[in-house]
Design an enzyme around this catalytic site. Structure first.
Site, PDB file in Angstrom:
ATOM      1  CE1 TYR A  17       4.770  -4.626 -11.506  1.00 30.85           C
ATOM      2  CE2 TYR A  17       3.958  -4.399 -10.232  1.00 30.85           C
ATOM      3  CZ  TYR A  17       3.780  -4.629 -10.963  1.00 30.85           C
ATOM      4  OH  TYR A  17       2.459  -3.919 -11.468  1.00 30.85           O
ATOM      5  N   GLY A  37      -1.391   1.067  -4.606  1.00 28.42           N
ATOM      6  CA  GLY A  37      -2.592   0.562  -4.191  1.00 28.42           C
ATOM      7  C   GLY A  37      -3.138   1.209  -5.198  1.00 28.42           C
ATOM      8  N   GLY A  54       1.580  -3.336   4.603  1.00 26.30           N
ATOM      9  CA  GLY A  54       2.653  -4.897   4.967  1.00 26.30           C
ATOM     10  C   GLY A  54       1.589  -5.494   5.712  1.00 26.30           C
ATOM     11  CB  CYS A  75      -0.936  -0.043   1.570  1.00 26.14           C
ATOM     12  SG  CYS A  75      -2.081  -1.302   0.651  1.00 26.14           S
TER      13      CYS A  75
HETATM   14  P1  AMP Z   1       2.078 -12.396 -14.634  1.00 25.01           P
HETATM   15  O1  AMP Z   1       3.507 -12.913 -14.764  1.00 25.01           O
HETATM   16  O2  AMP Z   1       1.026 -13.102 -15.475  1.00 25.01           O
HETATM   17  O3  AMP Z   1       1.283 -12.755 -13.123  1.00 25.01           O
HETATM   18  O4  AMP Z   1       2.578 -11.161 -15.017  1.00 25.01           O
HETATM   19  C1  AMP Z   1       3.300 -10.240 -14.001  1.00 25.01           C
HETATM   20  C2  AMP Z   1       3.862  -9.186 -14.122  1.00 25.01           C
HETATM   21  O5  AMP Z   1       3.120  -8.237 -13.618  1.00 25.01           O
HETATM   22  C3  AMP Z   1       4.995  -8.341 -13.534  1.00 25.01           C
HETATM   23  O6  AMP Z   1       6.139  -8.532 -14.849  1.00 25.01           O
HETATM   24  C4  AMP Z   1       4.522  -7.342 -13.575  1.00 25.01           C
HETATM   25  O7  AMP Z   1       4.860  -6.423 -13.980  1.00 25.01           O
HETATM   26  C5  AMP Z   1       3.479  -7.875 -12.715  1.00 25.01           C
HETATM   27  N1  AMP Z   1       3.721  -8.097 -11.293  1.00 25.01           N
HETATM   28  C6  AMP Z   1       4.167  -7.533 -10.259  1.00 25.01           C
HETATM   29  N2  AMP Z   1       3.768  -8.436  -9.267  1.00 25.01           N
HETATM   30  C7  AMP Z   1       2.782  -9.094  -9.544  1.00 25.01           C
HETATM   31  C8  AMP Z   1       1.917  -9.420  -8.888  1.00 25.01           C
HETATM   32  N3  AMP Z   1       1.607  -9.384  -7.202  1.00 25.01           N
HETATM   33  N4  AMP Z   1       0.831 -10.456  -9.105  1.00 25.01           N
HETATM   34  C9  AMP Z   1       0.846 -10.413 -10.472  1.00 25.01           C
HETATM   35  N5  AMP Z   1       1.442  -9.837 -11.259  1.00 25.01           N
HETATM   36  C10 AMP Z   1       2.302  -8.811 -10.949  1.00 25.01           C
END
Ligand code: AMP
Length: 505
Positions: A258, A28, A102, A2
């Site tokens: 990310y 968020g 968190g 968040c």
């Molecule tokens: P996916 O593999 O379809 O879940 O998508 C991954 C992409 O979504 C990554 O390249 C990130 O840009 C973004 N991403 C980052 N964190 C998450 C998360 N917690 N859940 C899903 N996608 C994420």
């Protein structure tokens, strides 16, 4: 994750907090809230939605006062109901409002403890409401027979650190008194402080990322140290104290991969510079694994992977091109619920420039592969656009384990790399080749930028949970809850109705 912000100023803070939340919106997009303190009173407005949709002029007018806190929420614990939007308020002792980034790993145990021992009722399934009540209870204990002063607050935070497990960066306002902020003993989630000299004296802002401070003309002072508590009274006087017994800075590596904005600096490391380093190390690995002479072009998957892809292309002496164009007016896909929705939104969000793919061997670079849905779709889009060969590279190592510290990476079977080799993942996403960053290289990408950073919370990559309380049973329980969601409560339905009514005007 968040985004949180807390401000003590000498003039109205509502616009300042609103603007800070806009700068933290990437953390968020599910709900937003602001609470301000005027005299001994709090005013609060919070609802589901983006900052720009939650706050209308009339809401802003109802938030007077020179101090306050705000939050943008990304749901990881509890449900996504409006009742669980933050800040949370408790009326005793003194009146406290709190916003949290968190996830508490022992919130269920604390919730029942609170009821049995502390006689406190928690009305939601939000770990943040639990955290607020632990804080309130400990402030009550620390001030019984003593006056409310910074040392009593620090004593309360010390006691809280002993009871609470997990990740927590917190801003809390005590009615008519001031702003309290603290970070868990591992400093998993980020929190920094900035100030601004005004004619009336210094004003302070605490925020999840430095971009919020800089964007609003505050001078970055420093990061809040793990375990440290900071208190700023309403006159702008600052007090601080280390409140944890054995603090050990272990920031979340995924913030650098990310979550955070590239223009933020977290724990002394520029996020952008760490992403360039990730590109450099990934290039070295690609050189070791593939024959780079066969690659025609390097292409980022917008936006977070761009610095890594640029640096990688430079190091490999390959052409860098943009072939995937993002529709900026669609939210981050992972924030939308449900796999079907996620799948559809990849194509809504990205489109190809066919001429950049036709007949070429393309190296696509993404920041990470989590569920694999995005990567599979993009590989297919590249082929549909005419690519001869599609190679995929991830600036992060394989995401194999769930995150329990506030990132939505919940169940092992949802993670494409869990229980699969790199070759199997490559087949799943239908790429011709796949190269992942090594975990050591990821850690080096960050510590090269700030050598003082030696330890990281990188559990989603290496399965090591720094707080030491995460067992297989715990992960099984989280997965069970995730796979068997509670039926939507009347409250959530009512909130949604109210939201729709509010939007209709
Ligand atoms: P996916 O593999 O379809 O879940 O998508 C991954 C992409 O979504 C990554 O390249 C990130 O840009 C973004 N991403 C980052 N964190 C998450 C998360 N917690 N859940 C899903 N996608 C994420």
């Amino acid at each position: 994750m968040c985004g949180i912000v807390g401000v003590v100023s000498h003039g109205p803070v509502n616009q300042l907090i609103y603007d800070a939340l806009l700068l933290l919106q990437h953390r968020g997009q599910d709900a937003a809230g602001i609470a301000t303190n005027h005299g001994n009173m709090f005013s609060m407005h919070k609802a589901n939605g983006l900052v720009r949709d939650v706050f209308r002029t009339r809401n802003m007018r109802s938030l007077p006062g020179n101090a306050g806190i705000g939050q943008v929420r990304y749901p990881t614990a509890g449900s996504d109901s409006e009742a669980e939007a933050q800040p949370f308020y408790v009326n005793a002792p003194f009146g406290i409002i709190l916003a949290h980034n968190g996830n508490l790993t022992n919130w269920e145990q604390l919730k029942s403890e609170m009821f049995k021992n502390d006689r406190r009722h928690i009305n939601t399934d939000s770990d943040s409401e639990v955290l607020l009540n632990v804080l309130a209870h400990e402030i009550q204990q620390a001030t019984t027979g003593y006056s409310l002063d910074p040392s009593a607050l620090f004593k309360a935070v010390s006691a809280l650190h002993k009871r609470v497990r997990g990740s927590y960066a917190v801003v809390a306002q005590i009615a008519g008194y001031g702003l309290l902020a603290f970070r868990d003993p591992y400093g998993i989630r980020p929190l920094c402080i900035g100030f601004n000299e005004t004619d009336a004296g210094p004003e302070y802002m605490l925020a999840s990322e430095s971009v919020a401070l800089e964007g609003l003309g505050f001078r970055f002072l420093r990061d809040v140290v793990p375990g440290e508590a900071i208190f700023i009274d309403l006159d702008g006087k600052l007090y601080n104290q280390q409140c944890a017994d054995n603090p050990l800075l272990s920031p979340c590596a995924f913030e650098f991969v990310y979550l955070a904005r590239p223009d933020s600096v977290i724990d002394g490391a520029s996020v952008y510079a760490t992403r360039l380093k990730m590109g450099e190390y990934l290039a070295e690995k690609i050189k070791r694994q593939l024959s780079t002479g066969d690659i025609d072009v390097v292409m980022p998957i917008p936006d977070s992977s761009r610095p890594a892809a640029m640096e990688l292309a430079l190091k490999l002496n390959l052409e860098y091109r943009e072939g995937l164009i993002k529709n900026r007016y669609i939210g981050r896909t992972f924030i939308m619920p449900g796999q079907a929705q996620r799948k559809k939104s990849v194509r809504q969000k990205l489109n190809t420039i066919s001429s950049e793919f036709k007949g070429k061997s393309v190296l696509l670079v993404d920041d990470s592969i989590v569920r694999g849905t995005t990567s599979r779709e993009i590989v297919q889009m590249a082929r549909d656009a005419g690519a001869k060969r599609v190679i995929f590279a991830s600036a992060a190592p394989p995401v194999k384990y769930p995150n329990v510290y506030g990132i939505d990476m919940p169940t092992r079977n949802e993670l494409i790399a869990h229980g699969r080799s790199d070759e199997e993942v490559c087949r799943e996403i239908t790429a011709d080749a796949l190269v992942y960053q090594d975990i050591d290289a990821l850690k080096r990408s960050i510590s090269d930028v700030n050598p003082l950073l030696k330890k990281f919370e990188a559990s989603c990559f290496d399965g090591v949970y720094v707080t030491g309380d995460i067992s297989r049973d715990y992960l099984d329980r989280v997965e069970h809850v995730r796979n068997n969601p509670k039926p939507v409560s009347e409250d959530a339905v009512r909130s949604q109705l109210n939201l729709n009514l509010a939007r209709a005007d």
